[in-house]
Scaffold this active site. Structure first.
Site, PDB file in Angstrom:
ATOM      1  N   ARG A  35       0.666  -1.101  -0.005  1.00 50.99           N
ATOM      2  CA  ARG A  35       0.297   0.008  -0.086  1.00 50.99           C
ATOM      3  C   ARG A  35       1.008   1.313  -0.061  1.00 50.99           C
ATOM      4  O   ARG A  35       0.497   2.183  -0.565  1.00 50.99           O
ATOM      5  CB  ARG A  35      -1.029  -0.084   1.209  1.00 50.99           C
ATOM      6  CG  ARG A  35      -2.006  -1.298   0.917  1.00 50.99           C
ATOM      7  CD  ARG A  35      -2.800  -0.801   2.018  1.00 50.99           C
ATOM      8  NE  ARG A  35      -4.099  -2.091   1.462  1.00 50.99           N
ATOM      9  CZ  ARG A  35      -4.904  -2.466   2.452  1.00 50.99           C
ATOM     10  NH1 ARG A  35      -5.403  -1.812   3.440  1.00 50.99           N
ATOM     11  NH2 ARG A  35      -5.904  -3.415   2.270  1.00 50.99           N
ATOM     12  N   ASP A 143     -16.079   8.430  10.369  1.00 49.47           N
ATOM     13  CA  ASP A 143     -14.910   7.334  10.297  1.00 49.47           C
ATOM     14  C   ASP A 143     -13.812   8.033  10.212  1.00 49.47           C
ATOM     15  O   ASP A 143     -13.627   9.371   9.970  1.00 49.47           O
ATOM     16  CB  ASP A 143     -15.244   6.605   8.690  1.00 49.47           C
ATOM     17  CG  ASP A 143     -14.437   5.150   8.561  1.00 49.47           C
ATOM     18  OD1 ASP A 143     -14.895   4.210   9.136  1.00 49.47           O
ATOM     19  OD2 ASP A 143     -12.927   5.443   8.466  1.00 49.47           O
TER      20      ASP A 143
HETATM   21  C1  LIG Z   1     -13.706  -2.949   8.914  1.00 50.94           C
HETATM   22  S1  LIG Z   1     -14.359  -1.522   8.780  1.00 50.94           S
HETATM   23  C2  LIG Z   1     -16.002  -1.487   9.660  1.00 50.94           C
HETATM   24  C3  LIG Z   1     -17.296  -1.063   8.810  1.00 50.94           C
HETATM   25  C4  LIG Z   1     -18.519  -1.386   9.565  1.00 50.94           C
HETATM   26  N1  LIG Z   1     -18.658  -1.065  10.732  1.00 50.94           N
HETATM   27  C5  LIG Z   1     -18.987  -2.761   9.603  1.00 50.94           C
HETATM   28  O1  LIG Z   1     -18.996  -3.417  10.705  1.00 50.94           O
HETATM   29  O2  LIG Z   1     -18.821  -3.374   8.356  1.00 50.94           O
HETATM   30  C6  LIG Z   1     -13.693  -0.578  10.103  1.00 50.94           C
HETATM   31  C7  LIG Z   1     -13.612   0.866  10.036  1.00 50.94           C
HETATM   32  O3  LIG Z   1     -13.073   1.448  10.922  1.00 50.94           O
HETATM   33  C8  LIG Z   1     -12.340   2.589  10.618  1.00 50.94           C
HETATM   34  N2  LIG Z   1     -11.452   3.070  11.770  1.00 50.94           N
HETATM   35  C9  LIG Z   1     -10.312   2.575  12.263  1.00 50.94           C
HETATM   36  N3  LIG Z   1      -9.807   3.155  13.130  1.00 50.94           N
HETATM   37  C10 LIG Z   1     -10.459   4.411  13.475  1.00 50.94           C
HETATM   38  C11 LIG Z   1     -10.578   5.244  14.532  1.00 50.94           C
HETATM   39  N4  LIG Z   1      -9.428   5.462  15.297  1.00 50.94           N
HETATM   40  N5  LIG Z   1     -11.440   6.464  14.269  1.00 50.94           N
HETATM   41  C12 LIG Z   1     -12.599   6.106  13.588  1.00 50.94           C
HETATM   42  N6  LIG Z   1     -12.538   5.093  12.583  1.00 50.94           N
HETATM   43  C13 LIG Z   1     -11.757   4.154  12.676  1.00 50.94           C
HETATM   44  C14 LIG Z   1     -11.572   2.460   9.584  1.00 50.94           C
HETATM   45  O4  LIG Z   1     -11.313   3.385   8.685  1.00 50.94           O
HETATM   46  C15 LIG Z   1     -12.750   1.519   8.833  1.00 50.94           C
HETATM   47  O5  LIG Z   1     -13.539   2.173   7.865  1.00 50.94           O
END
Ligand SMILES: C[S@@+](CC[C@H](N)C(=O)[O-])C[C@H]1O[C@@H](n2cnc3c(N)ncnc32)[C@H](O)[C@@H]1O
Length: 272
Positions: A35, A143
């Site tokens: 990446r 997010d």
């Molecule tokens: C695997 S996705 C989950 C999406 C959805 N909630 C689901 O269950 O399908 C995890 C998300 O968490 C976000 N994320 C990671 N660290 C974070 C942080 N410190 N604050 C806010 N969002 C965060 C990532 O950018 C990503 O979009």
């Protein structure tokens, strides 16, 4: 392009940990390298380790730092993931409607606390449109990643992300793409208008948000260590209405956190 040295891997994953709270382990080395290589190449830097050195010394732009964080987060998501939560949500919205939002409950508010590209927030919107119709309800999606927040606002998705969406909901709330949009779906304008997306880092003080009836905080806690996880959940439940519920992902138990939360069903917690 050079490969990532052990020092550079530690330096970049430490930086990412400080910003996002997420600890990327050795197992993610190949992913981190591939990446970052693309970003380094796009920025005209042919040596990946020099790119990392400049990044950790703050010699690259703020935009580049945002791009690095975007690239290293895992955004996997799809519509109606972990359906038990949507069934519970439908029951709660139905009960809210039946009481006419009595007891000062008013508008029904839901937060998707790691909304990724928006599939979770729009799944919630379909359930609320179905159960509450034109009554007042709003969804907030937040997010860390600016890229996914931008794409969530558009509401345009490859059809396969909606494989678990009922035909009825697809017909009522989505438009099927034609011509250059073949194979994609667009969330209808009326639904998009009810969902507000913004960037928010769960590791930092939250932006101004209302109190919610339901908070989805799913498939994000899994990336944090115990103390970060506790701090996040503590901050998030401050935004719950009395009697409101929090849904973590089914693989993310909150039992060991010693917080005022009562497990009322699998992966459903009420503020005690
Ligand atoms: C695997 S996705 C989950 C999406 C959805 N909630 C689901 O269950 O399908 C995890 C998300 O968490 C976000 N994320 C990671 N660290 C974070 C942080 N410190 N604050 C806010 N969002 C965060 C990532 O950018 C990503 O979009």
């Amino acid at each position: 392009m050079s490969s990532l040295s052990p020092q550079s891997f530690t330096a970049i994953t430490d930086l990412f940990h400080r910003i996002s709270g997420i600890r990327l382990t050795e197992a993610k080395r190949a992913l981190v390298q591939s990446r970052l290589q693309k970003l380094a190449a796009d920025s005209g830097e042919s040596d990946l380790n020099v790119f990392v050195q400049k990044m950790v010394r703050g010699q690259l732009s703020e935009d580049m730092l945002v791009s690095v964080v975007d690239k290293l987060t895992t955004n996997e998501t799809y519509f109606f993931r972990e359906p038990a939560h949507f069934e519970d949500l439908a029951r709660r919205a139905g009960a809210h409607r039946a009481t006419g939002g009595a007891g000062g409950a008013g508008e029904f508010l839901v937060w998707s606390g790691a909304s990724s590209s928006g599939e979770e927030a729009y799944s919630i919107a379909m359930v609320l449109a179905d159960k509450l119709g034109t009554a007042p309800w709003t969804i907030h999606g937040t997010d860390l990643s600016t890229t996914v927040v931008d794409s969530a606002r558009q509401g345009l998705y490859p059809m396969e992300r909606a494989r678990d969406t009922s035909k009825d909901y697809l017909r009522r709330f989505c438009l099927r793409g034609e011509g250059p949009y073949e194979g994609q779906l667009l969330i209808m304008k009326e639904l998009r208008a009810r969902v507000k997306f913004q960037c928010a880092n769960l590791m930092q003080p939250l932006p101004a948000l209302p109190l919610f009836d339901v908070i989805f905080l799913r498939n994000v806690l899994i990336y944090f260590d115990a103390s970060a996880k506790r701090a996040i959940v503590e901050r998030v439940i401050e935004r719950l209405k009395p009697g409101g519920v929090l849904y973590p992902g089914h693989a993310e138990s909150l039992a060991a956190l010693d917080l005022p939360l009562k497990a009322i069903a699998p992966a459903i917690y009420q503020h005690a």
